[in-house]
Design a protein around this motif. Sequence first.
Motif, short mmCIF file in Angstrom:
data_model
loop_
_atom_site.label_atom_id
_atom_site.label_comp_id
_atom_site.label_asym_id
_atom_site.label_seq_id
_atom_site.Cartn_x
_atom_site.Cartn_y
_atom_site.Cartn_z
N LEU A 23 17.17 -15.29 -3.67
CA LEU A 23 17.54 -14.31 -4.70
C LEU A 23 18.42 -13.22 -4.11
O LEU A 23 19.44 -12.85 -4.71
CB LEU A 23 16.27 -13.71 -5.32
CG LEU A 23 16.44 -13.01 -6.65
CD1 LEU A 23 16.97 -13.95 -7.71
CD2 LEU A 23 15.12 -12.41 -7.10
N LYS A 24 18.07 -12.72 -2.94
CA LYS A 24 18.87 -11.67 -2.30
C LYS A 24 20.27 -12.17 -1.97
O LYS A 24 21.24 -11.44 -2.12
CB LYS A 24 18.19 -11.19 -1.02
CG LYS A 24 17.01 -10.31 -1.26
CD LYS A 24 16.39 -9.83 0.04
CE LYS A 24 15.19 -8.96 -0.21
NZ LYS A 24 14.57 -8.52 1.04
N LYS A 25 20.38 -13.42 -1.55
CA LYS A 25 21.68 -13.99 -1.19
C LYS A 25 22.62 -14.09 -2.39
O LYS A 25 23.81 -13.78 -2.28
CB LYS A 25 21.47 -15.38 -0.59
CG LYS A 25 22.76 -16.09 -0.23
CD LYS A 25 22.48 -17.45 0.38
CE LYS A 25 23.78 -18.19 0.69
NZ LYS A 25 23.52 -19.52 1.27
N TYR A 26 22.10 -14.51 -3.54
CA TYR A 26 22.97 -14.78 -4.68
C TYR A 26 23.06 -13.65 -5.71
O TYR A 26 23.93 -13.67 -6.57
CB TYR A 26 22.53 -16.08 -5.37
CG TYR A 26 22.85 -17.28 -4.52
CD1 TYR A 26 24.15 -17.75 -4.43
CD2 TYR A 26 21.86 -17.93 -3.80
CE1 TYR A 26 24.46 -18.84 -3.64
CE2 TYR A 26 22.16 -19.03 -3.00
CZ TYR A 26 23.47 -19.47 -2.93
OH TYR A 26 23.78 -20.56 -2.15
N THR A 27 22.17 -12.66 -5.63
CA THR A 27 22.21 -11.56 -6.60
C THR A 27 23.57 -10.87 -6.68
O THR A 27 24.08 -10.67 -7.78
CB THR A 27 21.07 -10.55 -6.32
OG1 THR A 27 19.83 -11.18 -6.65
CG2 THR A 27 21.22 -9.29 -7.17
N PRO A 28 24.20 -10.51 -5.55
CA PRO A 28 25.49 -9.82 -5.68
C PRO A 28 26.57 -10.63 -6.40
O PRO A 28 27.40 -10.08 -7.11
CB PRO A 28 25.90 -9.58 -4.22
CG PRO A 28 24.64 -9.65 -3.44
CD PRO A 28 23.77 -10.63 -4.16
N LYS A 29 26.50 -11.93 -6.26
CA LYS A 29 27.51 -12.82 -6.85
C LYS A 29 27.21 -13.17 -8.31
O LYS A 29 28.12 -13.30 -9.12
CB LYS A 29 27.59 -14.10 -6.02
CG LYS A 29 28.54 -15.14 -6.52
CD LYS A 29 28.50 -16.38 -5.64
CE LYS A 29 29.37 -17.48 -6.22
NZ LYS A 29 29.27 -18.72 -5.45
#
Length: 84
Positions: free
Chosen positions: A66-72
């Motif tokens: 979740l942390k990896k893809y949240t910004p995108k």
Amino acid sequence: MSDTFTTKQVAEHNTVENGLYIIIDGSVYKMDSFVDEHPGGAKILKRVGGKDASKQFWKYHNEGVLKKYTPKLKVGTVKEEAKL
């Protein structure tokens, strides 16, 4: 920019052509550009499009994903709706 959506608005985005939004823990993610990259395949994302996918997400993923893809992928949050 982060917007606020009702669950009805999210439900309108239930196909790749409509934007394919999903809800995870009150946050709204736009998945149409990610369906072909999803390691689990596009089918599962299309199945939960327009819905709260929190239960399915946490069954197969950890917080790091979740942390990896949240910004995108995060486009907003779900607005609290009055319960009658």
